[in-house]
Design an enzyme around this catalytic site. Structure first.
Site, PDB file in Angstrom:
ATOM      1  N   GLY A  31       1.134  -1.639   0.010  1.00 30.24           N
ATOM      2  CA  GLY A  31      -0.239  -0.390   0.122  1.00 30.24           C
ATOM      3  C   GLY A  31       1.079   1.457   0.103  1.00 30.24           C
ATOM      4  N   LEU A  32       0.374   2.213   0.228  1.00 26.25           N
ATOM      5  CA  LEU A  32       1.212   3.750  -0.027  1.00 26.25           C
ATOM      6  C   LEU A  32       1.836   4.159   1.309  1.00 26.25           C
ATOM      7  CD1 LEU A  32      -1.677   5.358  -1.767  1.00 26.25           C
ATOM      8  CD2 LEU A  32       0.297   4.913  -3.313  1.00 26.25           C
ATOM      9  N   SER A 105       5.881  -1.686  -2.298  1.00 30.95           N
ATOM     10  CA  SER A 105       6.024  -2.454  -3.794  1.00 30.95           C
ATOM     11  C   SER A 105       5.164  -2.235  -4.742  1.00 30.95           C
ATOM     12  CB  SER A 105       5.957  -3.816  -2.945  1.00 30.95           C
ATOM     13  OG  SER A 105       4.774  -4.315  -1.944  1.00 30.95           O
TER      14      SER A 105
END
Length: 196
Positions: A31-32, A105
């Site tokens: 996630g961000l 990622s």
């Protein structure tokens, strides 16, 4: 590489798993920045420890202090970062551990590379989904502010893309729920999927 062979150990992955009384796997949080990956992975690790599970948490920031300290943040370096982490996670799974990873990622291809490295039954992708505006508001490290000011380049969500998972095993919406409630959701989903 033809002179290099894989050394087979006398103690197998299955034996290590049986000794620990658990199924080894990787729980891959993506996630961000600011979405809550590290927080949730750490809280899940604590919950699993209470249950007597043998775990290890690989965190993006920590890994960049050593194993991946030589890498930058361009696309190629990010891919190499995740490849290295995937290889380490695979060794830890072979040791019988439940490995939690907390990495942005940003690219689907790199996450699929790790999934293929481990196998579908040993890889659980957890998409920690928080809107960019929420992540920017949280900004625990001040990185979004620096990226908006042009002080950081290739920052995911600002001037570098994040490719959200299309079919993660677990999709957590994290825009205000308490951490304990999200960990309960995680544990329920992991049990329902027969991962734990």
């Amino acid at each position: 590489m033809s002179n290099i062979v894989w050394h087979q150990h006398a103690v197998s992955k299955q034996s290590r798993s049986e000794l620990k009384g658990q199924k080894p796997l990787v729980i891959w949080f993506t996630g961000l920045s600011g979405a809550g990956k590290s927080t949730l992975a750490g809280a899940l690790e604590q919950a699993l420890a209470v249950e007597g599970k043998h775990t290890y948490l690989l965190d993006g920031d920590n890994v960049r202090h050593g194993l991946c300290g030589d890498l930058g943040f361009d696309d190629a370096a990010r891919q190499e970062n995740i490849r290295r982490v995937g290889e380490v996670a695979k060794l830890m799974v072979d040791a019988g551990l439940i490995v939690l990873t907390a990495f942005i990622s940003p690219f689907r291809a790199e996450r699929e590379l790790v999934r293929n490295l481990l196998g579908a039954d040993e890889f659980v992708e957890v998409f920690v989904d928080a809107p960019l505006a929420v992540c920017e508001e949280r900004d625990p490290k001040g990185l979004y502010k620096k990226a908006r000011a042009g002080e950081i380049r290739n920052f995911t969500g600002i001037d570098s893309a994040y490719e959200a998972p299309k079919q993660p095993e677990i999709h957590l919406l994290n825009a205000g729920k308490p951490v304990a409630a999200l960990v309960d959701e995680l544990l329920t989903a992991l049990r329902q999927g027969n991962y734990l």
